[in-house]
Design an enzyme around this catalytic site. Structure first.
Site, PDB file in Angstrom:
ATOM      1  N   GLU A   1     104.330   3.732  22.211  1.00 43.46           N
ATOM      2  CA  GLU A   1     103.331   2.687  21.525  1.00 43.46           C
ATOM      3  C   GLU A   1     101.928   2.669  22.265  1.00 43.46           C
ATOM      4  OE1 GLU A   1     106.623  -0.903  20.883  1.00 43.46           O
ATOM      5  OE2 GLU A   1     105.252  -1.016  22.327  1.00 43.46           O
TER       6      GLU A   1
ATOM      7  N   SER B   1     102.556  -1.306  19.508  1.00 40.90           N
ATOM      8  CA  SER B   1     103.548  -2.687  20.060  1.00 40.90           C
ATOM      9  C   SER B   1     103.056  -3.823  18.913  1.00 40.90           C
ATOM     10  CB  SER B   1     102.668  -3.222  21.404  1.00 40.90           C
ATOM     11  OG  SER B   1     103.264  -4.185  21.714  1.00 40.90           O
TER      12      SER B   1
END
Length: 576
Positions: free
Chosen positions: A453, A479
């Site tokens: 992420e 994210s």
């Protein structure tokens, strides 16, 4: 609660408790304090992702005790065990994030192995952090024994200078601090108050998105996924789950009776309606894969395209999970979607009733503004959008919840980076220009390996006030806390020679979330020429778990899975 009489000769645990030849096995159970009567009852695995790695998981062992109490009181024998988690918030922004997606597979595999090895008859799984939720649900569908999922609950919001804050504000504060827009004193003060309790990140990031999925897909009890971690009502939900699992054993209602194509469509619908995390487009195909159902990124995106965005939740909105729960919970969101024809009401759930039957007593709350009626949405299409084009033949995904329509189109020159760290350094030093499209590649499932992420980078951009002035695309992930024009899951990934590997600085990239387009303004002939000159890039892992993951992992489009799934089964564990 009715206590059922069970025929152990029809349950998996017969292999460890029944008959003279199992005397050695029973002797181990006597050593742990069980008596013969308890051995004659169904064995229920109570699995949690408890650890001291992060607040998401810290209270799961406590909650598991109430599950066990419910199981015992309803006529079962609980057997508690734990598995790992890698917590994204702490793994974020460094090499540790390469462990995150890999942990989803390890969680599913380790739960499967524990259940198989000890022949347990049912599973109640508790999870708190991002990958642990889909990992636990994947294990349930893979094993196909009666199962109930329990979310550990969300964290409470913090307060900074009189305003509610979450960990997202801390990540973005790093960007503000880097350009002198926040003092060191304020940054230290903010970090100390942003996370005031146990629980997973409080906004509609990946953990709460997948918690919402757990109710919508039918594996969690209604309302159970919404209650914050510190609320004592969580103990009641856990106790009830322990009782209900015995009902599911008696009725032999299994995960694959629940997780159908329609249920997966319901799950995708609530993700889009709630402005949920793009990571759901990775996890829903993986859960489907365990059941042998084909449900890839494009199937998810098709649902997203026709779903209204109705929940005013962070990071695109203003509320957090606690507010949604107190306004009426996830059932409030699902009720208006169902009434307006966006959900399948005939799907079975762990209550033993259908989704429509569960929703029958849910009343609309007119005194709240967290969720809008589905016929009066913020936008008529979902908060998450699928993209496709010559830069992403296998698709990509972007979160547009909270973005104005005119901000959902972007065109600019590419600025290429072959890892997140290089891009983050450039952002930190403001070595980029307004209008750039930052390209982070070789961060896909195989190329990373582990499909990291990029929250540290995107949050820094936002903190610098550049969130809507540049775009970012990657074959890695974002994210659930990411906002701005950030496109993830670009496939095929760079490591296998996907078009993203062929982009050069200055190439014009066009992104259009309204049309679902991700394109590079380079001719097919030129891309073919570049492909001939392209050479695979080695990653840094020559052994270990992450190396092993890279050998077997598939594309993000199909969920980044590592085994053949339900379609490859010769025998389902539940049928042994």
């Amino acid at each position: 609660m009715t206590k059922h009489v069970f025929d152990k000769t029809k349950l998996p645990s017969r292999h460890v408790t029944e008959g003279p030849e199992r005397a050695p096995h029973r002797s181990y159970y006597y050593a742990m304090g069980l008596n013969r009567e308890q051995m004659s009852l169904p064995f229920v695995g109570v699995a949690s992702c408890w650890n001291e790695a992060a607040p998401c998981n810290i209270n799961l062992m406590h909650q598991a005790q109430f599950v066990k109490k419910g199981v015992s009181e309803a006529g079962g024998t609980p057997r508690e065990f734990v598995t790992i988690t890698v917590t994204d918030g702490i793994a974020m922004g460094h090499q540790g994030m390469k462990s995150s997606l890999v942990s989803r597979e390890v969680i599913a595999d380790s739960v499967e192995l524990t259940m198989r090895g000890h022949a347990y008859d049912a599973l109640v799984g508790l999870a708190g952090c991002d990958k642990s939720l889909p990992g636990m649900m994947m294990a349930m569908v893979r094993l196909n024994i009666p199962s109930i999922f329990i979310y550990g609950g969300s964290i409470l919001p913090g307060t900074f200078k009189g305003q509610p804050v979450t960990v997202q504000d801390v990540f973005e504060a790093v960007g503000k601090h880097s350009v002198g827009a926040m003092s060191t004193e304020d940054l230290l003060a903010l970090e100390a108050v942003a996370c005031p309790s146990a629980g997973a990140c409080g906004a509609q990031f990946t953990a709460n998105t997948m918690a919402t999925v757990s109710e919508a897909i039918g594996l969690a009890l209604p309302y159970s996924a919404g209650a914050p971690a510190p609320y004592s009502i969580r103990e009641q939900f856990c106790h009830t789950a322990g009782e209900m699992i015995m009902e599911l054993i008696a009725k032999q209602i299994r995960p694959r009776d629940i997780v159908t194509r329609k249920a997966l469509e319901n799950a995708a619908t609530v993700v889009a309606a709630s402005g949920g995390s793009t990571n759901a487009a990775l996890h829903l195909p993986a859960i489907a894969h365990e059941a042998g159902i084909s449900f890839d990124l494009f199937d998810v995106a098709e649902i997203f395209k026709k779903t209204p965005y109705i929940a005013d939740l962070k990071p695109g909105g203003k509320y957090v999970a606690k507010d949604l729960f107190e306004a009426g919970g996830i059932p409030l969101l699902m009720k208006t979607l169902l009434e307006n024809g966006f959900l399948h009401g005939d799907c079975m759930t762990v209550t033993g009733r259908t989704m429509a039957e569960n929703m029958a007593s849910v009343k609309w709350n007119p005194d709240q503004d967290v969720v809008r009626p589905a016929n009066k949405p913020f936008t008529p299409t979902g908060g998450v959008v699928g993209l496709r084009g010559n830069l992403a033949p296998d698709g990509a995904i972007v979160k547009v919840a909270g973005m104005a329509v005119d901000k959902q189109v972007f065109k600019g020159p590419a600025r290429c980076f072959d890892c997140e760290e290089d891009c983050f350094e450039a952002v930190k030093k403001k070595q980029y220009s307004v209008g750039d499209v930052l390209v982070i590649r070789y961060e896909g499932p195989r190329g990373g390996p582990g499909m990291r992420e990029m929250l540290s980078t995107t949050a820094a951009l936002y903190g610098q006030g550049m969130g809507d002035k540049v775009a970012l695309i990657t074959d890695g992930r974002f994210s659930g806390a990411t906002r701005g024009f950030c496109v993830g899951h670009v496939g095929p990934e760079a490591a296998i020679g996907g078009p993203i590997a062929l982009v050069r600085d200055g190439d014009i990239i066009e992104l259009d979330a309204t049309k679902g387009l991700l394109a590079i303004h380079v001719t097919d002939e030129e891309l073919s020429r570049r492909k001939k000159d392209w050479k695979p890039r080695e990653h840094d892992f020559g052994s270990g778990t992450i190396w092993k993951y890279a050998q077997t992992v598939g594309s993000a489009k199909d969920g980044a899975v590592t085994h053949p799934g339900g379609k490859g089964e010769k025998q389902v564990y539940a049928d042994i």
